[in-house]
Enzyme design. Structure first.
Site, PDB file in Angstrom:
ATOM      1  N   ARG A  37       2.454  19.489 -20.221  1.00 12.93           N
ATOM      2  CA  ARG A  37       3.490  20.532 -20.345  1.00 12.93           C
ATOM      3  C   ARG A  37       2.910  21.936 -20.351  1.00 12.93           C
ATOM      4  O   ARG A  37       3.614  22.907 -20.151  1.00 12.93           O
ATOM      5  CB  ARG A  37       4.262  20.342 -21.658  1.00 12.93           C
ATOM      6  CG  ARG A  37       5.099  19.085 -21.686  1.00 12.93           C
ATOM      7  CD  ARG A  37       5.799  18.980 -23.032  1.00 12.93           C
ATOM      8  NE  ARG A  37       6.831  20.016 -23.134  1.00 12.93           N
ATOM      9  CZ  ARG A  37       8.118  19.799 -22.891  1.00 12.93           C
ATOM     10  NH1 ARG A  37       8.527  18.603 -22.551  1.00 12.93           N
ATOM     11  NH2 ARG A  37       8.999  20.765 -23.011  1.00 12.93           N
ATOM     12  N   ASP A  73       7.555  19.077 -16.679  1.00 14.04           N
ATOM     13  CA  ASP A  73       8.461  18.649 -17.736  1.00 14.04           C
ATOM     14  C   ASP A  73       8.967  17.287 -17.252  1.00 14.04           C
ATOM     15  O   ASP A  73       9.650  17.211 -16.221  1.00 14.04           O
ATOM     16  CB  ASP A  73       9.597  19.663 -17.881  1.00 14.04           C
ATOM     17  CG  ASP A  73      10.630  19.210 -18.902  1.00 14.04           C
ATOM     18  OD1 ASP A  73      10.704  17.984 -19.168  1.00 14.04           O
ATOM     19  OD2 ASP A  73      11.365  20.068 -19.409  1.00 14.04           O
ATOM     20  N   LYS A 133     -12.766  -5.613 -22.278  1.00 13.17           N
ATOM     21  CA  LYS A 133     -14.044  -5.614 -23.003  1.00 13.17           C
ATOM     22  C   LYS A 133     -14.965  -6.681 -22.417  1.00 13.17           C
ATOM     23  O   LYS A 133     -14.514  -7.811 -22.176  1.00 13.17           O
ATOM     24  CB  LYS A 133     -13.814  -5.923 -24.492  1.00 13.17           C
ATOM     25  CG  LYS A 133     -13.217  -4.744 -25.251  1.00 13.17           C
ATOM     26  CD  LYS A 133     -13.063  -5.100 -26.717  1.00 13.17           C
ATOM     27  CE  LYS A 133     -12.335  -4.002 -27.462  1.00 13.17           C
ATOM     28  NZ  LYS A 133     -13.175  -2.887 -27.862  1.00 13.17           N
ATOM     29  N   ASP A 164       0.645  -3.041 -33.531  1.00 16.04           N
ATOM     30  CA  ASP A 164      -0.488  -2.323 -32.941  1.00 16.04           C
ATOM     31  C   ASP A 164      -1.586  -3.273 -32.463  1.00 16.04           C
ATOM     32  O   ASP A 164      -2.229  -3.022 -31.451  1.00 16.04           O
ATOM     33  CB  ASP A 164      -1.050  -1.356 -34.001  1.00 16.04           C
ATOM     34  CG  ASP A 164      -2.045  -0.364 -33.427  1.00 16.04           C
ATOM     35  OD1 ASP A 164      -1.829   0.111 -32.302  1.00 16.04           O
ATOM     36  OD2 ASP A 164      -3.045  -0.055 -34.113  1.00 16.04           O
ATOM     37  N   HIS A 199      -3.503  -7.426 -28.731  1.00 16.08           N
ATOM     38  CA  HIS A 199      -4.927  -7.783 -28.671  1.00 16.08           C
ATOM     39  C   HIS A 199      -5.209  -9.176 -29.263  1.00 16.08           C
ATOM     40  O   HIS A 199      -5.865 -10.009 -28.635  1.00 16.08           O
ATOM     41  CB  HIS A 199      -5.776  -6.761 -29.434  1.00 16.08           C
ATOM     42  CG  HIS A 199      -5.574  -5.337 -28.994  1.00 16.08           C
ATOM     43  ND1 HIS A 199      -5.346  -4.986 -27.681  1.00 16.08           N
ATOM     44  CD2 HIS A 199      -5.575  -4.172 -29.690  1.00 16.08           C
ATOM     45  CE1 HIS A 199      -5.221  -3.663 -27.604  1.00 16.08           C
ATOM     46  NE2 HIS A 199      -5.339  -3.150 -28.803  1.00 16.08           N
ATOM     47  N   LYS A 240      -7.114  -2.212 -40.829  1.00 20.61           N
ATOM     48  CA  LYS A 240      -7.880  -0.963 -40.866  1.00 20.61           C
ATOM     49  C   LYS A 240      -8.523  -0.839 -42.236  1.00 20.61           C
ATOM     50  O   LYS A 240      -8.071  -1.427 -43.208  1.00 20.61           O
ATOM     51  CB  LYS A 240      -6.954   0.217 -40.598  1.00 20.61           C
ATOM     52  CG  LYS A 240      -6.338   0.168 -39.198  1.00 20.61           C
ATOM     53  CD  LYS A 240      -6.104   1.533 -38.638  1.00 20.61           C
ATOM     54  CE  LYS A 240      -5.525   1.475 -37.239  1.00 20.61           C
ATOM     55  NZ  LYS A 240      -6.526   1.369 -36.184  1.00 20.61           N
TER      56      LYS A 240
HETATM   57  C1  BG6 Z   1      -5.758   0.229 -30.145  1.00 23.20           C
HETATM   58  C2  BG6 Z   1      -4.983   0.470 -31.417  1.00 23.20           C
HETATM   59  O1  BG6 Z   1      -4.987  -0.499 -29.236  1.00 23.20           O
HETATM   60  O2  BG6 Z   1      -6.938  -0.502 -30.461  1.00 23.20           O
HETATM   61  C3  BG6 Z   1      -5.853   1.206 -32.434  1.00 23.20           C
HETATM   62  O3  BG6 Z   1      -3.842   1.252 -31.113  1.00 23.20           O
HETATM   63  C4  BG6 Z   1      -7.139   0.458 -32.667  1.00 23.20           C
HETATM   64  O4  BG6 Z   1      -5.146   1.357 -33.665  1.00 23.20           O
HETATM   65  C5  BG6 Z   1      -7.823   0.161 -31.347  1.00 23.20           C
HETATM   66  O5  BG6 Z   1      -7.975   1.270 -33.477  1.00 23.20           O
HETATM   67  C6  BG6 Z   1      -9.025  -0.740 -31.559  1.00 23.20           C
HETATM   68  O6  BG6 Z   1      -9.723  -0.806 -30.369  1.00 23.20           O
HETATM   69  P1  BG6 Z   1     -11.291  -1.043 -30.365  1.00 23.20           P
HETATM   70  O7  BG6 Z   1     -11.631  -1.111 -28.913  1.00 23.20           O
HETATM   71  O8  BG6 Z   1     -11.930   0.135 -31.056  1.00 23.20           O
HETATM   72  O9  BG6 Z   1     -11.516  -2.310 -31.099  1.00 23.20           O
END
Ligand code: BG6
Length: 486
Positions: free
Chosen positions: A43, A86, A176, A229, A234, A334
């Site tokens: 923006r 925008d 990864k 998340d 993952h 976390k």
């Molecule tokens: C992301 C999450 O998808 O993956 C984050 O939104 C998280 O909250 C991250 O920290 C972890 O990824 P990595 O590659 O550091 O294990």
């Protein structure tokens, strides 16, 4: 093959932290196809040069070998342009279309790294401006939606605007090296496959632990939490890689079909399993290494009475012939005791002990994902060097260790670099199909609903530990323990 990569969210956090460094590494190693242009979209009213300066300031804070020298950066910067947009204004897409048509590159990648609320707008506007031709690929970052309904709504819009083979839904864990190794371990070797089933495996544990807190993403995380998340995407992708049947070949759909079957076979939740087999936690003040760190509720952008979970541990099963009855434990959080992602495959113990051996220390394969990737095979061996008479009957735990850094060197292709190159090459193997994503949402949704009605809220755990003690109690009820407790 010339390309234009349009980066929506070009001044945002992801571009800054992950995408530009990945593109630069690829450029430096000569793997980025020649004849490329990277257009950052945002923006702000920036000239191309101001944008280049902004990106340069990002690299100025990088230390060590990954930092470009001035000459290298100048060559990379020549690929960068900026376009102010925008994202709700059709006229701005017409301007973008004119910029792209003028150059007429062989392929065009639209990378949507914006707030998720803008995904559908961007897709619709791109289609309306005719920017969805066959040479276009669209990359969508997670989280794709907030629940099943919002995920479906996004996918429906995306389907109206693009064909499925043009859509690259990113789960960076699939990029990864260690996760690709997991596929190689299972399907590139014949050794483990005959043992990879309920008759030989007692339980499987998937841990993705982070030592960091929510950093500056408090406001985002408040509406997300660890389940959305990390688990919905993952952790479930890791579970699929462990649990899936061998695909008939290595093509994208063959792999994705098998992952989908795993997601469809996850045991449905019941009121009892929701209360017994899912633990949520939230970190309180504690330590990260030797430094004191605040609790989640004291983080920037977080409500002082937040109910958002920063930790989830759960137990599930894959209800099919291969896995029936084998518990799969998932744990992520976390501010845990360290940055450590690994999968433990615990095989059954010997049926009848004839030696004097420690219980539970062996018959275990550990797949280390990060910070280092490697394999450990835990076995028992005859204890050596002990002259006592009883020692001839004693076994000691030993381990066969494969450290991929030592074997292949520590310079790896990072997840985003790998995935960006795959997008440019049109390779979909490491991207998630819409039906996989929907199935994963369908499975986590009962947990979200259950929590809405559960006044108890997340259990506190001290930053720097392995999460609430209820997580250990949950697994102990099955007679097992988490890897670090054994
Ligand atoms: C992301 C999450 O998808 O993956 C984050 O939104 C998280 O909250 C991250 O920290 C972890 O990824 P990595 O590659 O550091 O294990």
């Amino acid at each position: 093959m010339s390309f234009d990569l349009v980066l929506f969210g070009g001044t945002g956090d992801l571009a800054w932290r992950k995408l530009m460094p990945a593109l630069f590494q690829s450029f430096r190693h000569g793997t980025l196809p020649e004849g490329g242009r990277i257009i950052g979209v945002g923006r702000d009213n920036l000239s191309h040069d101001q944008y280049r300066e902004l990106i340069k300031s990002r690299f100025d804070s990088v230390e060590g070998a990954k930092r470009p020298n001035a000459e290298e950066f100048a060559r990379f910067a020549a690929l960068l342009e900026f376009q102010r947009m925008d994202l709700s204004m059709p006229g701005d897409y017409a301007t973008l279309a004119a910029t792209l048509t003028e150059r007429n590159a062989d392929s065009v990648v639209m990378y949507v790294a914006t707030a998720p609320g803008l995904f559908t707008t961007v897709c619709e506007q791109l289609a309306a401006a005719g920017l969805n031709t066959d040479k276009t690929r669209i990359v969508l970052e997670k989280p794709l939606g907030h629940d099943l309904a919002s995920n479906r709504a996004i996918n429906e819009t995306v389907r109206r605007c693009f064909k499925e083979n043009q859509v690259f839904r990113i789960d960076h864990y699939l990029g990864k090296p260690s996760v690709q190794n997991l596929f190689a371990l299972r399907f590139g070797n014949a050794l483990f496959e005959p043992l990879w089933k309920r008759e030989h495996i007692a339980n499987i544990q998937i841990t993705i632990a982070e030592d960091l807190g929510v950093e500056k993403r408090g406001a985002f995380y408040e509406n997300t939490g660890a389940l959305r998340d990390m688990v919905q995407n993952h952790a479930l992708q890791l579970l699929c890689a462990i649990g899936m049947e061998p695909p008939i070949n290595s093509h994208a759909d063959a792999i994705r079909d098998e992952k989908l079957k795993v997601l469809r076979s996850l045991k449905p939740w019941t009121a009892e399993t929701l209360s017994q087999h899912v633990i949520r936690g939230q970190y309180s003040a504690g330590k990260s290494g030797s430094s004191k760190v605040p609790g989640y509720r004291e983080e920037l952008g977080v409500s002082p009475d937040s109910q958002t979970e920063t930790f989830v541990a759960l137990r599930t099963e894959i209800a099919n012939w291969r896995w029936a009855g084998v518990p799969f434990y998932i744990r992520t959080g976390k501010r845990l005791a360290g940055r450590d992602a690994h999968i433990v495959v615990n095989f059954h113990q010997t049926p009848h002990p004839i030696f004097n051996a420690p219980v539970g220390a062996a018959n275990r394969l550990v797949i280390n994902l990060q910070p280092k990737d490697g394999l450990e095979l835990h076995l028992l061996a005859q204890a050596q060097g002990n002259r006592s008479r009883s020692a001839s009957q004693s076994l000691a735990p030993v381990q066969l260790d494969l450290d991929f850094d030592k074997r292949f060197g520590s310079e790896r292709v990072g997840a985003y670099e790998r995935l960006l190159l795959d997008v440019l090459d049109g390779r979909l193997n490491l991207f998630v199909r819409s039906d996989e994503q929907e199935e994963a949402w369908r499975w986590v949704e009962p947990i979200i609903e259950h929590w809405k009605n559960d006044a108890a809220g997340p259990r506190p755990y001290v930053a720097g530990t392995w999460g609430p003690s209820a997580s250990s109690a949950m697994i102990a009820r099955d007679g097992y323990c988490w890897s670090e407790e054994s």
